[in-house]
Design a protein around this motif. Structure first.
Motif, short mmCIF file in Angstrom:
data_model
loop_
_atom_site.label_atom_id
_atom_site.label_comp_id
_atom_site.label_asym_id
_atom_site.label_seq_id
_atom_site.Cartn_x
_atom_site.Cartn_y
_atom_site.Cartn_z
N ARG A 31 46.00 57.54 34.93
CA ARG A 31 45.40 56.38 34.26
C ARG A 31 45.97 56.25 32.86
NH1 ARG A 31 39.14 56.67 34.26
NH2 ARG A 31 39.55 58.82 33.64
N PRO A 32 46.29 55.04 32.45
CA PRO A 32 46.90 54.90 31.12
C PRO A 32 45.88 54.97 30.00
CG PRO A 32 46.57 52.74 32.09
CD PRO A 32 46.17 53.75 33.15
N ASN A 33 46.34 55.42 28.86
CA ASN A 33 45.62 55.12 27.63
C ASN A 33 45.81 53.62 27.39
OD1 ASN A 33 45.16 58.01 26.98
ND2 ASN A 33 47.39 58.01 26.74
N ILE A 34 44.91 53.02 26.64
CA ILE A 34 44.97 51.57 26.44
C ILE A 34 44.75 51.25 24.96
CG2 ILE A 34 43.94 49.34 27.03
CD1 ILE A 34 42.90 50.75 29.64
N ILE A 35 45.64 50.46 24.40
CA ILE A 35 45.47 49.94 23.04
C ILE A 35 45.56 48.42 23.12
CG2 ILE A 35 46.35 49.85 20.69
CD1 ILE A 35 47.50 52.63 21.08
N LEU A 36 44.50 47.77 22.72
CA LEU A 36 44.46 46.30 22.70
C LEU A 36 44.49 45.85 21.24
CD1 LEU A 36 44.12 43.51 23.88
CD2 LEU A 36 41.70 43.99 24.28
N ILE A 37 45.61 45.24 20.84
CA ILE A 37 45.79 44.78 19.46
C ILE A 37 45.51 43.28 19.41
CG2 ILE A 37 47.37 44.56 17.51
CD1 ILE A 37 49.01 46.87 18.72
N LEU A 38 44.53 42.90 18.62
CA LEU A 38 44.21 41.49 18.42
C LEU A 38 44.47 41.16 16.96
CD1 LEU A 38 42.95 38.85 19.63
CD2 LEU A 38 40.76 39.66 18.69
N VAL A 39 45.29 40.14 16.70
CA VAL A 39 45.53 39.71 15.32
C VAL A 39 44.81 38.38 15.08
CG1 VAL A 39 47.68 40.98 15.19
CG2 VAL A 39 47.74 38.59 15.90
N ASP A 40 44.80 37.95 13.84
CA ASP A 40 43.87 36.89 13.42
C ASP A 40 44.60 35.70 12.81
OD1 ASP A 40 41.56 35.59 12.67
OD2 ASP A 40 40.69 37.29 11.63
N CYS A 330 47.98 40.29 21.15
CA CYS A 330 47.76 38.83 21.20
C CYS A 330 47.02 38.38 19.94
CB CYS A 330 46.98 38.44 22.45
SG CYS A 330 45.29 39.10 22.53
N SER A 331 46.81 37.07 19.82
CA SER A 331 46.13 36.48 18.67
C SER A 331 44.84 35.78 19.09
CB SER A 331 47.05 35.47 17.98
OG SER A 331 46.42 34.87 16.85
N ASP A 332 43.89 35.68 18.16
CA ASP A 332 42.59 35.11 18.50
C ASP A 332 42.58 33.59 18.53
OD1 ASP A 332 42.77 34.71 15.75
OD2 ASP A 332 40.71 35.33 15.32
N ASN A 333 43.54 32.95 17.86
CA ASN A 333 43.66 31.49 17.89
C ASN A 333 45.00 31.12 17.26
OD1 ASN A 333 41.10 32.04 15.65
ND2 ASN A 333 43.04 31.29 14.82
N GLY A 334 45.28 29.81 17.26
CA GLY A 334 46.50 29.36 16.61
C GLY A 334 46.37 29.43 15.09
N ALA A 335 47.47 29.12 14.40
CA ALA A 335 47.44 29.12 12.93
C ALA A 335 46.44 28.09 12.42
CB ALA A 335 48.83 28.83 12.38
N SER A 336 45.86 28.39 11.27
CA SER A 336 44.77 27.58 10.72
C SER A 336 45.27 26.55 9.72
CB SER A 336 43.76 28.50 10.02
OG SER A 336 42.80 27.75 9.33
N ASP A 337 44.72 25.33 9.82
CA ASP A 337 45.04 24.30 8.84
C ASP A 337 43.99 24.23 7.74
OD1 ASP A 337 42.95 23.19 10.31
OD2 ASP A 337 43.80 21.17 10.34
N GLU A 338 43.14 25.24 7.64
CA GLU A 338 42.15 25.30 6.56
C GLU A 338 42.87 25.48 5.21
OE1 GLU A 338 38.47 27.68 8.43
OE2 GLU A 338 40.43 28.27 9.20
N GLY A 339 42.27 24.97 4.16
CA GLY A 339 42.88 25.07 2.85
C GLY A 339 43.57 23.80 2.41
N GLY A 382 46.05 25.12 19.19
CA GLY A 382 44.85 25.88 18.85
C GLY A 382 44.59 27.05 19.75
N ILE A 383 45.03 26.97 21.02
CA ILE A 383 44.61 27.97 22.02
C ILE A 383 45.73 28.80 22.62
CG2 ILE A 383 42.54 26.65 22.65
CD1 ILE A 383 44.05 25.61 25.12
N SER A 384 46.99 28.50 22.28
CA SER A 384 48.10 29.26 22.86
C SER A 384 48.39 30.50 22.03
CB SER A 384 49.37 28.39 22.92
OG SER A 384 49.19 27.30 23.78
N THR A 385 48.56 31.63 22.70
CA THR A 385 48.86 32.87 22.00
C THR A 385 50.00 33.61 22.70
OG1 THR A 385 48.04 35.07 21.35
CG2 THR A 385 47.08 34.10 23.33
N PRO A 386 50.82 34.30 21.93
CA PRO A 386 51.70 35.27 22.58
C PRO A 386 50.86 36.35 23.25
CG PRO A 386 52.40 34.86 20.32
CD PRO A 386 51.04 34.23 20.48
N LEU A 387 51.35 36.90 24.32
CA LEU A 387 50.79 38.12 24.89
C LEU A 387 51.95 39.01 25.28
CD1 LEU A 387 48.52 39.97 25.92
CD2 LEU A 387 48.75 38.85 28.15
#
Length: 546
Positions: A31-40, A330-339, A382-387
């Motif tokens: 069974r593999p060890n598992i690391i799930l990296i989520l960026v913001d 992967c990422s939690d959402n697309g880049a933000s236009d806030e600001g 808004g919803i596409s992310t690399p995986l």
């Protein structure tokens, strides 16, 4: 004779027990060890292996040694994505249809409910040592909502969300376990930086798992590259002047790389620059200088993030667990236009602990190349992310792409499959909801598409993607737009008027889903939509200095 028979039976029983133990040990070892990296807040094109000029060699090495997905999705916003990723459910089903504000109805209560489990619960039950470092953001203010009470053996991070890299701000606290160790009143050491800290503690927890002789699951949730952008002067200096080419030229450059690199995007058209944004060449030199600095800060944060992935990889190799560790990124959402349209510096010296830098809509459009729209929207930007999936012992493919349509709800069934875990029907004596996702573990061996239908809703933005079509709207007041899913990822050619029967059918399906999961109609006020100017010639160069 009886003594001989008894001895023989005892010997056979002993052999059987030893064999069973050996088989169980072998299964555990496999069974593999598992690391799930989520960026913001990272855009679809912000990695070198997805077309960017941003240097991300360590993340790119995972892609070169594994597989990449070209049609993987999040929910378009941080809290809902984290909820769906952790539970395998649409976020409304788990209680976080919006953010962590309680809106008085079960699907919008603002924290994980008791009718779901987390990846931590699932893998803990299968004998894994489970740890979470970084940004939690699916419930706080009550110990029952924190990671140790939701399936994780160890936690080092921020329950309330991100919002800083160097020093916690009011309303944000760094916890170890259930205890606050840093806050606005109790600052960390001067050289503390969140991206590094989440990785360092992740490796520390991996050491604990190895000592306990258990496979490990590390959920490593970075707050990078979310605003406010903060980085060292040396990191910023590496990238000053490198973005004076501007968003127009860089979008063209990234798109050209994507067409060569990503088979599913080889024939896509690049979306037009957002109509609210001026052409780069229309800006004066002072404005270009300010804007170059803002994106240089963003790239500095991304580079530090990549460095941390490099240290993680080196740490796994040093501990001799790299080959049998499944790493997902992967990422939690697309880049933000806030600001604002062109971002802002806010207070403090740019990049310092007191600064408040946003890249704004113009640079977010670059990050989301080739798509349009931004974080919160249900359009592709808004919803596409690399995986990226990397597992030397379990994924034989090297550098291949997968077109399989996927969603963060798929992590639960996928990790259940690779870990040999069983998703329960009850937890803590309560019935829980069945998983909504589909395992993508089959793609580790070969390209094999499994058609499916997916749904989105956030703040009135909504979409349904069926095997042949995608129906999407911008805001609760927006009209439904219709695109061919396979050949119109950039959502340029709206064919809703040509296929009213398809619009009607998909609308009916979306409404049935919304009712089933508890996605109530958004009650906010109509929003200004990207691509629509309020007046003639407004939002000109003077907005750059906002």
């Amino acid at each position: 004779m009886q003594r001989f028979v008894a001895s023989t039976l005892a010997l056979l029983l002993a052999i059987a027990l030893v064999t069973k133990a050996a088989v169980a040990q072998e299964a555990t070892a496999a069974r593999p060890n598992i690391i799930l990296i989520l960026v913001d807040d990272m855009g679809f094109s912000d990695l070198g292996c997805y077309g960017s000029e941003i240097p991300t060699p360590h993340i790119d090495s995972l892609a070169a040694g594994g597989i990449r997905f070209s049609q993987f999705y999040n929910t378009g916003r941080c809290c809902p994505t984290r909820t769906s990723l952790l539970t395998g459910l649409y976020s409304h089903q788990a209680g976080i249809g919006h953010m962590t504000d309680n809106q008085g109805v079960p699907s919008y209560q603002g924290y994980l409910n008791d009718r779901c489990i987390t990846l931590g619960n699932l893998l803990q039950s299968a004998g894994y040592f489970t740890a979470h470092t970084g940004k939690w953001h699916v419930g706080s203010g009550n110990l029952a909502r924190l990671p140790l009470q939701r399936g994780f053996d160890r936690f080092y991070g921020v329950p309330e969300g991100g919002g800083f890299y160097m020093q916690p701000r009011r309303g944000r606290n760094v916890y170890e376990g259930n205890d606050v160790i840093y806050s606005a009143d109790k600052l960390p050491p001067a050289d503390w930086y969140s991206t590094d800290a989440w990785t360092d503690y992740g490796l520390r927890y991996i050491d604990e798992a190895i000592a306990a002789k258990k496979p490990y699951f590390l959920y490593l949730a970075h707050n990078a590259p979310h605003f406010p952008l903060q980085a060292s002067p040396a990191d910023i200096a590496r990238f000053r002047g490198k973005y004076r080419a501007g968003w127009d030229a860089l979008r063209q450059s990234r798109h050209a790389k994507q067409k060569e690199m990503i088979p599913a995007l080889s024939k896509t058209e690049l979306t037009a620059r957002d109509a609210t944004i001026d052409a780069w060449d229309a800006l004066d030199e002072k404005q270009k200088e300010e804007l170059d600095l803002r994106y240089a800060l963003y790239v500095a944060v991304m580079a530090r993030l990549d460095d941390s992935v490099g240290r993680l990889i080196a740490g796994l190799k040093e501990r001799k667990t790299f080959d049998n560790t499944l790493i997902l990124y992967c990422s939690d959402n697309g880049a933000s236009d806030e600001g604002g349209l062109y971002g802002k510096f806010g207070t403090g010296e740019p990049g310092t602990a007191d600064s408040d830098v946003f890249i704004g809509r113009a640079w977010a459009g670059l990050s989301n190349t080739p798509f349009r729209y931004y974080k919160k929207n249900s359009h592709e930007g808004g919803i596409s992310t690399p995986l990226i999936a990397h597992w030397p012992a379990g994924i034989q493919a090297r550098g291949e792409w997968r077109r399989q349509v996927g969603h963060v709800i798929d992590f639960m069934p996928t990790l259940a499959e690779v870990a040999g875990a069983t998703y329960p029907t009850q937890h803590n004596e309560r019935m829980i909801q069945p998983m909504e996702g589909q395992s993508f573990a089959h793609t580790f061996a070969k390209e094999e598409a499994h058609p499916r239908t997916l749904f989105w809703e956030h703040e009135g933005h909504a979409a349904i993607r069926a095997p042949e079509w995608k129906l999407v709207r911008a805001g609760a007041q927006g009209k439904w737009e219709l695109y061919r899913a396979a050949d119109s990822r950039t959502e340029i050619n709206d064919v809703a008027s040509e296929h009213p029967e398809v619009v009607k059918q998909l609308t009916t399906e979306w409404q049935a889903w919304a009712k089933r999961v508890g996605a109530k109609p958004f009650a906010g006020t109509p929003m200004e939509l990207p691509g629509k100017k309020k007046g003639k010639g407004k939002a000109k160069a003077k907005s750059v200095a906002e």
